[in-house]
Write a protein that holds these residues in place. Structure first.
Motif, PDB file in Angstrom:
ATOM      1  N   LYS A 199     -34.993  20.541 -11.444  1.00 59.66           N
ATOM      2  CA  LYS A 199     -35.048  20.509  -9.979  1.00 59.66           C
ATOM      3  C   LYS A 199     -34.887  19.084  -9.472  1.00 59.66           C
ATOM      4  CE  LYS A 199     -35.700  22.077  -5.817  1.00 59.66           C
ATOM      5  NZ  LYS A 199     -34.676  22.925  -5.135  1.00 59.66           N
ATOM      6  N   PHE A 200     -35.440  18.120 -10.181  1.00 59.18           N
ATOM      7  CA  PHE A 200     -35.297  16.732  -9.762  1.00 59.18           C
ATOM      8  C   PHE A 200     -33.835  16.297  -9.832  1.00 59.18           C
ATOM      9  CE2 PHE A 200     -35.054  12.186 -10.728  1.00 59.18           C
ATOM     10  CZ  PHE A 200     -35.710  11.665  -9.624  1.00 59.18           C
ATOM     11  N   ILE A 201     -33.142  16.677 -10.882  1.00 60.90           N
ATOM     12  CA  ILE A 201     -31.712  16.349 -11.004  1.00 60.90           C
ATOM     13  C   ILE A 201     -30.935  16.971  -9.843  1.00 60.90           C
ATOM     14  CG2 ILE A 201     -29.663  16.573 -12.444  1.00 60.90           C
ATOM     15  CD1 ILE A 201     -31.725  14.670 -13.576  1.00 60.90           C
ATOM     16  N   GLU A 202     -31.310  18.181  -9.487  1.00 64.54           N
ATOM     17  CA  GLU A 202     -30.675  18.861  -8.355  1.00 64.54           C
ATOM     18  C   GLU A 202     -30.912  18.087  -7.056  1.00 64.54           C
ATOM     19  OE1 GLU A 202     -31.599  22.919  -5.851  1.00 64.54           O
ATOM     20  OE2 GLU A 202     -31.712  23.027  -8.046  1.00 64.54           O
ATOM     21  N   LEU A 203     -32.124  17.632  -6.853  1.00 66.59           N
ATOM     22  CA  LEU A 203     -32.444  16.856  -5.646  1.00 66.59           C
ATOM     23  C   LEU A 203     -31.733  15.508  -5.664  1.00 66.59           C
ATOM     24  CD1 LEU A 203     -36.263  17.653  -5.612  1.00 66.59           C
ATOM     25  CD2 LEU A 203     -34.609  18.422  -3.903  1.00 66.59           C
ATOM     26  N   LEU A 204     -31.563  14.947  -6.837  1.00 69.88           N
ATOM     27  CA  LEU A 204     -30.858  13.678  -6.954  1.00 69.88           C
ATOM     28  C   LEU A 204     -29.380  13.839  -6.617  1.00 69.88           C
ATOM     29  CD1 LEU A 204     -31.328  10.729  -7.753  1.00 69.88           C
ATOM     30  CD2 LEU A 204     -30.781  11.354 -10.105  1.00 69.88           C
ATOM     31  N   HIS A 205     -28.794  14.928  -7.082  1.00 67.16           N
ATOM     32  CA  HIS A 205     -27.393  15.204  -6.751  1.00 67.16           C
ATOM     33  C   HIS A 205     -27.214  15.439  -5.265  1.00 67.16           C
ATOM     34  CE1 HIS A 205     -25.924  16.461 -11.035  1.00 67.16           C
ATOM     35  NE2 HIS A 205     -26.394  15.255 -10.973  1.00 67.16           N
ATOM     36  N   ALA A 206     -28.252  15.958  -4.627  1.00 72.75           N
ATOM     37  CA  ALA A 206     -28.211  16.195  -3.177  1.00 72.75           C
ATOM     38  C   ALA A 206     -28.479  14.916  -2.397  1.00 72.75           C
ATOM     39  CB  ALA A 206     -29.229  17.264  -2.792  1.00 72.75           C
ATOM     40  N   ARG A 207     -28.715  13.820  -3.108  1.00 74.11           N
ATOM     41  CA  ARG A 207     -28.972  12.515  -2.522  1.00 74.11           C
ATOM     42  C   ARG A 207     -30.211  12.527  -1.622  1.00 74.11           C
ATOM     43  NH1 ARG A 207     -25.669  11.764  -6.039  1.00 74.11           N
ATOM     44  NH2 ARG A 207     -23.924  10.322  -5.955  1.00 74.11           N
ATOM     45  N   ARG A 208     -31.252  13.259  -2.045  1.00 74.15           N
ATOM     46  CA  ARG A 208     -32.505  13.242  -1.322  1.00 74.15           C
ATOM     47  C   ARG A 208     -33.148  11.853  -1.464  1.00 74.15           C
ATOM     48  NH1 ARG A 208     -33.188  15.571   2.607  1.00 74.15           N
ATOM     49  NH2 ARG A 208     -35.452  15.223   2.400  1.00 74.15           N
ATOM     50  N   PRO A 209     -33.596  11.251  -0.367  1.00 74.09           N
ATOM     51  CA  PRO A 209     -34.101   9.869  -0.421  1.00 74.09           C
ATOM     52  C   PRO A 209     -35.273   9.688  -1.375  1.00 74.09           C
ATOM     53  CG  PRO A 209     -34.612  10.915   1.700  1.00 74.09           C
ATOM     54  CD  PRO A 209     -33.638  11.798   0.998  1.00 74.09           C
ATOM     55  N   GLU A 210     -36.181  10.671  -1.461  1.00 73.42           N
ATOM     56  CA  GLU A 210     -37.308  10.545  -2.389  1.00 73.42           C
ATOM     57  C   GLU A 210     -36.817  10.436  -3.832  1.00 73.42           C
ATOM     58  OE1 GLU A 210     -38.717  13.110   1.119  1.00 73.42           O
ATOM     59  OE2 GLU A 210     -36.948  12.942  -0.182  1.00 73.42           O
ATOM     60  N   ALA A 211     -35.831  11.244  -4.181  1.00 73.47           N
ATOM     61  CA  ALA A 211     -35.282  11.215  -5.541  1.00 73.47           C
ATOM     62  C   ALA A 211     -34.588   9.882  -5.818  1.00 73.47           C
ATOM     63  CB  ALA A 211     -34.316  12.375  -5.731  1.00 73.47           C
ATOM     64  N   LEU A 212     -33.866   9.366  -4.840  1.00 72.62           N
ATOM     65  CA  LEU A 212     -33.173   8.092  -5.008  1.00 72.62           C
ATOM     66  C   LEU A 212     -34.164   6.938  -5.165  1.00 72.62           C
ATOM     67  CD1 LEU A 212     -30.295   8.536  -2.401  1.00 72.62           C
ATOM     68  CD2 LEU A 212     -30.067   8.560  -4.890  1.00 72.62           C
ATOM     69  N   VAL A 213     -35.273   6.989  -4.433  1.00 67.17           N
ATOM     70  CA  VAL A 213     -36.293   5.949  -4.541  1.00 67.17           C
ATOM     71  C   VAL A 213     -36.912   5.955  -5.943  1.00 67.17           C
ATOM     72  CG1 VAL A 213     -38.600   5.263  -3.753  1.00 67.17           C
ATOM     73  CG2 VAL A 213     -36.816   5.820  -2.085  1.00 67.17           C
ATOM     74  N   ILE A 214     -37.186   7.130  -6.471  1.00 65.54           N
ATOM     75  CA  ILE A 214     -37.747   7.227  -7.831  1.00 65.54           C
ATOM     76  C   ILE A 214     -36.744   6.697  -8.850  1.00 65.54           C
ATOM     77  CG2 ILE A 214     -38.553   8.829  -9.612  1.00 65.54           C
ATOM     78  CD1 ILE A 214     -39.585  10.635  -7.330  1.00 65.54           C
ATOM     79  N   LEU A 215     -35.482   7.053  -8.668  1.00 65.64           N
ATOM     80  CA  LEU A 215     -34.439   6.550  -9.576  1.00 65.64           C
ATOM     81  C   LEU A 215     -34.337   5.028  -9.499  1.00 65.64           C
ATOM     82  CD1 LEU A 215     -32.067   7.029 -11.514  1.00 65.64           C
ATOM     83  CD2 LEU A 215     -30.596   7.364  -9.512  1.00 65.64           C
ATOM     84  N   ALA A 216     -34.500   4.471  -8.313  1.00 65.33           N
ATOM     85  CA  ALA A 216     -34.451   3.017  -8.151  1.00 65.33           C
ATOM     86  C   ALA A 216     -35.533   2.341  -8.989  1.00 65.33           C
ATOM     87  CB  ALA A 216     -34.604   2.647  -6.678  1.00 65.33           C
ATOM     88  N   HIS A 217     -36.692   2.975  -9.083  1.00 65.82           N
ATOM     89  CA  HIS A 217     -37.765   2.396  -9.904  1.00 65.82           C
ATOM     90  C   HIS A 217     -37.437   2.517 -11.397  1.00 65.82           C
ATOM     91  CE1 HIS A 217     -39.928   2.390  -6.108  1.00 65.82           C
ATOM     92  NE2 HIS A 217     -40.885   1.673  -6.686  1.00 65.82           N
ATOM     93  N   TYR A 218     -36.687   3.533 -11.765  1.00 68.29           N
ATOM     94  CA  TYR A 218     -36.252   3.639 -13.167  1.00 68.29           C
ATOM     95  C   TYR A 218     -35.267   2.519 -13.521  1.00 68.29           C
ATOM     96  CZ  TYR A 218     -34.050   5.396 -17.418  1.00 68.29           C
ATOM     97  OH  TYR A 218     -33.553   5.505 -18.693  1.00 68.29           O
ATOM     98  N   CYS A 219     -34.605   1.958 -12.531  1.00 68.73           N
ATOM     99  CA  CYS A 219     -33.679   0.849 -12.790  1.00 68.73           C
ATOM    100  C   CYS A 219     -34.394  -0.354 -13.379  1.00 68.73           C
ATOM    101  CB  CYS A 219     -32.966   0.459 -11.495  1.00 68.73           C
ATOM    102  SG  CYS A 219     -31.729   1.662 -10.951  1.00 68.73           S
ATOM    103  N   VAL A 220     -35.707  -0.478 -13.153  1.00 70.65           N
ATOM    104  CA  VAL A 220     -36.481  -1.540 -13.783  1.00 70.65           C
ATOM    105  C   VAL A 220     -36.419  -1.388 -15.302  1.00 70.65           C
ATOM    106  CG1 VAL A 220     -38.806  -2.501 -14.058  1.00 70.65           C
ATOM    107  CG2 VAL A 220     -37.996  -1.825 -11.787  1.00 70.65           C
ATOM    108  N   VAL A 221     -36.452  -0.138 -15.776  1.00 72.10           N
ATOM    109  CA  VAL A 221     -36.338   0.129 -17.214  1.00 72.10           C
ATOM    110  C   VAL A 221     -34.922  -0.211 -17.691  1.00 72.10           C
ATOM    111  CG1 VAL A 221     -36.436   1.913 -18.992  1.00 72.10           C
ATOM    112  CG2 VAL A 221     -38.113   1.918 -17.131  1.00 72.10           C
TER     113      VAL A 221
END
Length: 411
Positions: free
Chosen positions: A318-340
């Motif tokens: 479901k998170f991948i689905e929300l990310l593909h939909a460019r939901r801002p909450e999902a994008l913000v979480i992905l941005a924090h993964y960029c630290v990794v």
């Protein structure tokens, strides 16, 4: 005395003998001893037409010959003439076993597997050898920018020829070919990350028919290999695996990272989209906390790439689905993964990916949402690796309060 002996031998050699063979007589060779070539040698024999052996003499018993026992059948790939050398492919293979193999992991014991065992598997599986050559070509394009276009074209050609047979045989994975599948699956990840990127895009540019998102690709590789995992765990490439990579008993984090993840958890609680979306966001943040902690507390013998890629595997569909939909909450979480991802910037095939994804996320978000990615953006812009392990002083540890999401818990 010596002279008389030589004279006697010379006199014997010039005597005409009735025991000489026809070939010796034809060549006017005269001797008085039985001829070894008398049997089975005809006048028609020649270097192009060897003499026929007597029926009672087998090939292995032929006089003056030695034939070693045949234990293994030589492998001649692609039906090529053994006298024909493909110097371009040899250059790529040399590149892989002398340089590229050392860039797939920080684990020293895995380097020999990539240098020796994986190419050996490739001898028996054409699609794997093509994948090896493709990644080597991309590495050369990185090392020699003036020839980048040339090497990228070669890489694409080999990768195309690798993926066809790989996909065709995917439904027939066996104990004998699963190791080649495992190796190529890992190389596909390297290849896609190493391929040229499109500015402002979160997806790869190589696969024009299916612009596969890099998160979905990592998840897909994992799901493909799951049925064969027991075979891989007991096979020649088991050293590439990292047992317990998803287990996190030590969840310590430095204060800044802990605070950011707490704020993300609060953001998820108030997210719109229904309960399913909220649970997907919360699960993604929980997996991110585990990934942060695993990177921060890992030992030097653990593979940091494998550890970093646990998050894409653990997040729910479901998170991948929300990310593909460019939901801002999902994008913000992905941005924090960029630290990794930024911690992996030292690998040539991952270099620049954290910046690339962060820039893409920034362009997708409105001004009010961009405030939520200020911390990861700052960490990357300053080239700070906040998850690099160092002894924690008391003021670096998060404060543990009743009912809070403490980094000392498994949450």
């Amino acid at each position: 005395m010596v002279y008389e002996a030589y004279k006697q031998i010379d006199e014997i050699s010039v005597q005409t003998s009735r025991t000489g063979c026809a070939q010796c007589k034809k060549r006017r060779i005269k001797h008085s001893i039985p001829c070894d070539f008398q049997s089975g040698f005809s006048e028609e024999s020649s270097p192009l037409h060897p003499p026929k052996l007597p029926k009672h003499v087998s090939d292995s018993q032929s006089p003056g010959s030695f034939r070693p026992e045949k234990k293994t059948k030589p492998v001649i790939t692609n039906g090529l003439d053994p006298g024909e050398l493909h110097m371009g492919d040899l250059e790529l293979l040399h590149q892989f076993v002398t340089q590229t193999c050392y860039t797939t992991s920080n684990k020293a014991d895995s380097h020999e597997l990539w240098r020796i065992t994986v190419p050996k598997e490739g001898i028996n599986h054409d699609f794997l050898m093509r994948g090896i050559l493709a990644v080597a070509a991309l590495h050369l394009s990185h090392l020699y920018p003036d020839r980048a276009v040339e090497y990228q074209h070669i890489a694409n050609s080999h990768q195309d020829r690798a993926l066809g047979p790989f996909q065709a045989a995917m439904t027939d994975m066996t104990e004998s070919n699963c190791h080649a599948f495992f190796a190529l699956s890992s190389l596909i990840v390297v290849y896609n990350f190493a391929s040229p990127r499109t500015p402002g895009s979160l997806a790869f540019t190589y696969d024009s028919e299916d612009s596969t998102n890099w998160l979905a690709m990592i998840r897909g590789v994992n799901s493909i290999l799951m049925p064969s995992w027991p075979w891989v765990q007991n096979g020649p490439l088991r050293g590439l695996l990292q047992p317990g990579v998803f287990d996190t008993s030590d969840t310590r984090l430095p204060k800044p990272a802990d605070l950011q993840l707490r704020q993300l958890a609060e953001l998820c609680e108030s997210a719109i989209g229904g309960d399913e979306a909220v649970e997907a966001y919360k699960a993604a943040v929980k997996a991110l906390r585990k990934c942060f902690a695993k990177i921060f507390t890992r030992s030097s013998v653990e593979c940091e790439i494998g550890t970093a890629f646990t998050w894409p595997v653990e997040v729910p569909d479901k998170f991948i689905e929300l990310l593909h939909a460019r939901r801002p909450e999902a994008l913000v979480i992905l941005a924090h993964y960029c630290v990794v991802l930024h911690h992996l910037d030292k690998y040539w095939w991952l270099e620049g990916w954290a910046v690339h994804v962060m820039d893409s996320i920034y362009s997708e978000l409105t001004e009010s949402w961009r405030e939520w990615i200020q911390w990861p953006s700052t960490m990357i812009a300053r080239n700070e690796r906040c998850l690099t392990w160092r002894p924690l002083s008391p003021n670096m540890l998060p404060t543990q309060t009743p009912g809070s999401m403490s980094t000392m818990s498994s949450g």
